[in-house]
Every structure is written in C-alpha cells, then in structure tokens.
Design an enzyme around this catalytic site. Structure first.
Site, PDB file in Angstrom:
ATOM      1  N   ASP A 192       3.835  33.926  -3.114  1.00  0.00           N
ATOM      2  CA  ASP A 192       5.221  33.506  -2.929  1.00  0.00           C
ATOM      3  C   ASP A 192       5.318  31.994  -2.736  1.00  0.00           C
ATOM      4  OD1 ASP A 192       8.036  34.455  -2.369  1.00  0.00           O
ATOM      5  OD2 ASP A 192       7.663  33.252  -0.570  1.00  0.00           O
ATOM      6  N   GLU A 223     -15.277  36.581  -5.677  1.00  0.00           N
ATOM      7  CA  GLU A 223     -16.313  37.368  -4.981  1.00  0.00           C
ATOM      8  C   GLU A 223     -16.134  38.850  -5.267  1.00  0.00           C
ATOM      9  OE1 GLU A 223     -16.125  36.673  -0.754  1.00  0.00           O
ATOM     10  OE2 GLU A 223     -16.123  34.498  -1.082  1.00  0.00           O
TER      11      GLU A 223
HETATM   12  C1  NOJ Z   1      10.613  33.723  -3.411  1.00  0.00           C
HETATM   13  C2  NOJ Z   1      10.943  35.181  -3.315  1.00  0.00           C
HETATM   14  O1  NOJ Z   1      10.900  35.760  -4.601  1.00  0.00           O
HETATM   15  C3  NOJ Z   1      12.294  35.277  -2.665  1.00  0.00           C
HETATM   16  O2  NOJ Z   1      12.806  36.581  -2.710  1.00  0.00           O
HETATM   17  C4  NOJ Z   1      12.190  34.757  -1.264  1.00  0.00           C
HETATM   18  O3  NOJ Z   1      13.474  34.746  -0.682  1.00  0.00           O
HETATM   19  C5  NOJ Z   1      11.624  33.333  -1.228  1.00  0.00           C
HETATM   20  N1  NOJ Z   1      10.496  33.159  -2.091  1.00  0.00           N
HETATM   21  C6  NOJ Z   1      11.195  32.970   0.178  1.00  0.00           C
HETATM   22  O4  NOJ Z   1      10.062  33.718   0.530  1.00  0.00           O
END
Ligand code: NOJ
Length: 502
Positions: A192, A223
């Site tokens: 993310d 690994e």
């Molecule tokens: C990207 C994710 O896809 C989204 O849903 C989220 O709100 C933000 N990152 C923050 O984690």
C-alpha cells in the site's frame, strides 16, 4: 504453476467486507470467501489479492492496521486465514495479501505506547509543532495534536499515523511481518502507498531511500521463492516508476496510467505503448487494471461524457448512459485481458456492477467524504456488497443486513442470474479468462494498422485482438472470431466492441 506465475496471472481482488458474509452480521468475512472459492476457481483466475484483513478500527476500511500479525475478528481468525490459504492452494489459486507500511493505526500497540510515553515516539513522526503545511490526502491538515501538545504526521486520516522509516526498528518489524505471512503460505504482498514511506522536511513522494526498503524486502521474498511483491505506485513519471521494478526490487506494480485512461483510442494506445516501453527494457511484466476499491466502476465511468478517471470525485453523479457504459466495459475487459502481462479484476467487475452514486450521505463510511467536508463523495459506491443470488437484497450476500445497502435493480446482476445467461458479463469474463489462460498472459504484442480509431494487435500465440473505438462498424481482419464483447454482423465489428480472432 511456474516459478514466475505472477508474470501472466489473472489476479482477482477481494474486498473482504463486501465479498460474502458467512456469519450473518452483514459484513463479508473469511467464512463467506471460503464458501465462494469454487466460484472464483470457475471464473478462471490464478490468484486472489485481499485488501487488509488485519485487526482494525476500520477508520479507512482496514488500511488502518492495529496488528499486522492478526486477523480482524469481524473477518475471522488466524486459523481460518491459514485454512483459506490452504484451500486456495488446493485449487491451484495463489493468495496475495495487502501490507500497509506507510502508516499504522492509532489503535496499534506502538501508537498507544507512544501516546503513553513521549520517549517511545520515534516509530512515528512526532514534533512540537507541525513541521510543514502538508494536507492529508483525504483532506484537512496532515498533522494532528495529541493531549500533551505534540503533533504527529498522518498523510491519510488522523487514525493512520505515519511510520518513521528512518528508524531501523520499523524496518525490522516489517521484514518480520513479511516472514510471518510467507511462513503461513502467502504468495505475495500488495504494498500500500508504496512510494510514500520516506519523508524529508519538504517532500514525501518517491524519495530515493524508499528503494533501500524494497531491495531488502526482495531479499526476504527471494528466500522463499515464487513469491511476488506488487507496488501500489501512483507516479506519472515512468522513468521514476520503472526504478521500483528493477530486478532486485518489486516484481510488478499497478498500471494506474491505463486505469485512468479515457475510452479514447489515442489515449489508450499512448498508455499501452508507454507501458510496454517502460516495462520491456527492464524485463518486468506490465499489469492491466480497469478498476479497484478506490475508483469509479468502469460501467458508470465509460457511460459518461468524460470517461477518464481522476481522484477527487468531480465527475460523481454526472450523467452516465448505462447501456453505453456496459458495452464499453465489455470491450475494455477483452482489451485488457489480451494485453501482455498480468491482469487485475476487482470483485464485481465480472458482474458489470455500476457505481452506486445515490447512497444516502449518512451511510457513507469512507473518510474521504467527511474529511473533504462532503465535497468528495468517497469510495463507498464501488464497495457495495456483492449480489450473489435471489430477487431482493441482500441477494445472497449473507443472512444479515449488508453494511452498505444494495440497489434493488441488482436482481438482474446477481452471479446466479448471470450464470445461465450466455451473453452476460460474467460469462464474458469466464470465457475470456479461459482463453487468456491458454493463449495470452505474458509475452509481447505486434500492432496491426487498422486505423486511428481501432486498437488491433496480435499476440505471440497468434491470437488477434481488435477493439473498435470509432463510431462506424469496421471490417474485421481475416480469421475466426473466438470471442467478442458484442454481436458481429456480416464480418463487421460495431462501435465500442472488441473481438478476438485466431
Ligand atoms: C491506498 C488504498 O488502496 C486506499 O484504499 C487507502 O485508503 C490508502 N492507500 C491509504 O492506505
């Protein structure tokens, strides 16, 4: 499946809260997902990517992680997660989970410790006063004050404090988290906000030191073998983007340029060419994405006058022609499936679900809505619980009342209703994915010159894909049509239609 299964895989994204509810509390869960694994196998996918399933106060749909080594009780237990991974593997389906390294939760043990003890704040960004005037990506200031007067940084909601990646303990923690899940059979991670981890006083996007993190993560993944690291990297600069895909970093990253394209031949061709030019020299497979849990559903988007996607919700509620959007979404699906590399299918895309744009405001849960003061409707409209069967809500989603209401009109869109309709979106995806598995996936393409309004190319296997984005029907090249997104009459491919030929 091969060592490099991820290069050509069709990956199905499960937004667990809205997939299927196994215990009747109105929220999707692992029991519901496990019961629906045969559906996913039958759909013809190679892997499942799950949005975060960790214990979370759900301030941002689980992207506020309180414990990276557990399972949110609403979703199930760690034991169930392990059984789910095993059951998926038994069906030859890989499992990719989400890791959220940029920020944690105000309910995490680390943040609670930091609040209680000012000497334990170095895992986050605390300061006596805001160090800059950054705005949160969800709206409002990116700094929030705690009761003793200090401030902490959160690029997203205040419940999502940013972690301090200059602290070696943070590095050790996440390497251990990767191992924790690899040891339990996870085949990969979707990372993310992958480009945001490192901060300077004046910038937070794409700073060079972020690559040190992923070089180390790649060593950990290697690994184990056959594991994949997938970056959520929204970067317009393709040279910078490609740096994340160097051989000792991430394996792949989402193609947001393609996702954001208008339904326009020049824009799509530009994006496809740019994608191939970026990926081919470094040997990384491109990815093709039409939707996810953050963006407007394609059926709605492609029916609007402006068919591009941009964050901010400005196009929300603008008129959309459902028939046109549906036809284009079908054509786009076959186009994306035919391109070389891996493919993402967001749950409900295979059912042709539209964006739900008329949710009552008081039901909206996405922090984007509240933090933008209502200016941005947020992302709830693409996160509505799936319709599985029956004539009325909850459409087989589960026995309880779904956490977001489903439109009555979805009775025509249930998986059950589409299953027996040979012309349905579901059957288009099933047939497309089945042919893709045999004839497409990883490799290259050669463009065919069929005019500016036509995207036509041949793949290594000899399969030709033709998409007509012009107004008028066009003659198809020689060959046998093996699949088409709409009816073909007298050898003519209508407007907004894709055909595959051998
Ligand atoms: C990207 C994710 O896809 C989204 O849903 C989220 O709100 C933000 N990152 C923050 O984690």
């Amino acid at each position: 499946m091969s060592q490099t299964w991820w290069r050509g895989a069709a990956i199905y994204q499960v937004y667990l809260r809205s997939f299927a509810d196994g215990n009747g509390d109105g929220v999707g869960d692992l029991a519901g997902l496990r019961a629906r694994l045969p559906y996913l196998k039958d759909l013809g996918i190679d892997a499942i990517w799950l949005n975060p399933w960790y214990p979370s106060p759900m301030a941002d749909g689980g992207y506020d992680v309180a414990d990276y080594r557990g399972i949110e009780p609403v979703f199930g237990t760690l034991g169930e997660a392990e059984r789910f991974i095993q059951e998926a593997h038994d069906l030859d389906v890989k499992v990719i989970i989400d890791v959220v390294p940029n920020h944690s939760s105000t309910e995490s043990a680390w943040f609670k410790e930091a609040l209680a003890n000012p000497a334990a704040r170095d895992r986050f960004w605390f300061a006596d006063e805001p160090l800059n005037d950054w705005q949160s990506i969800f709206g409002g200031p990116a700094w929030t004050q705690v009761p003793d007067g200090q401030w902490y940084l959160h690029l997203f909601a205040p419940e999502q404090p940013d972690l301090n990646w200059t602290n070696p303990e943070v590095h050790r923690e996440f390497e251990d988290v990767l191992r924790f899940w690899f040891d339990r059979g996870a085949d990969g991670f979707r990372i993310d906000s992958a480009a945001l981890l490192i901060k300077s006083d004046t910038a937070y996007e794409d700073l060079d030191a972020v690559h040190d993190v992923y070089r180390r993560w790649r060593e950990v993944a290697d690994e184990y073998g056959e594991r994949v690291l997938i970056g959520e990297v929204w970067l317009p600069d393709q040279e910078r983007f490609a740096l994340y895909l160097r051989p000792d970093e991430l394996h792949t990253a989402f193609n947001f340029d393609f996702l954001s394209c208008a339904w326009d031949p020049a824009d799509l061709r530009r994006s496809i060419d740019l994608t191939l030019a970026t990926h081919t020299p470094i040997g990384a497979p491109p990815t093709w994405v039409l939707s996810n849990h953050d963006v407007t559903r394609p059926v709605t988007r492609y029916g609007r006058a402006d068919t591009s996607f941009a964050h901010g919700g400005a196009l929300h509620g603008t008129p959309s022609d459902p028939e046109l959007g549906h036809r284009r979404a079908r054509a786009a699906a076959l186009l994306a499936m035919a391109l070389p590399g891996s493919l993402y299918v967001y749950q409900g895309e295979e059912l042709g679900l539209p964006e739900v744009e008329d949710l009552p405001d008081e039901l909206r849960q996405d922090p984007m809505y509240a933090r933008s003061g209502g200016a941005n409707p947020g992302r709830d409209g693409c996160r509505i619980p799936l319709p599985w069967s029956g004539e009325e809500p909850p459409f087989g989603f589960g026995d309880g009342t779904p956490w977001l209401p489903q439109p009555e009109s979805w009775r025509k869109l249930t998986a059950e209703a589409q299953r027996t309709d040979l012309g349905s979106m579901l059957n288009l995806y099933r047939k497309g994915l089945e042919l893709r598995r045999r004839l497409l996936g990883d490799g290259t393409l050669a463009w065919l010159p069929l005019g500016e309004e036509v995207l036509a190319f041949t793949r290594d296997s000899g399969l030709t894909c033709v998409t007509n984005l012009g107004q008028d029907p066009i003659p198809l090249p020689a060959g046998t049509v093996v699949l088409a997104s709409g009816p073909i009459e007298d050898g003519l491919l209508p407007s907004d239609t894709t055909a595959w030929l051998t």
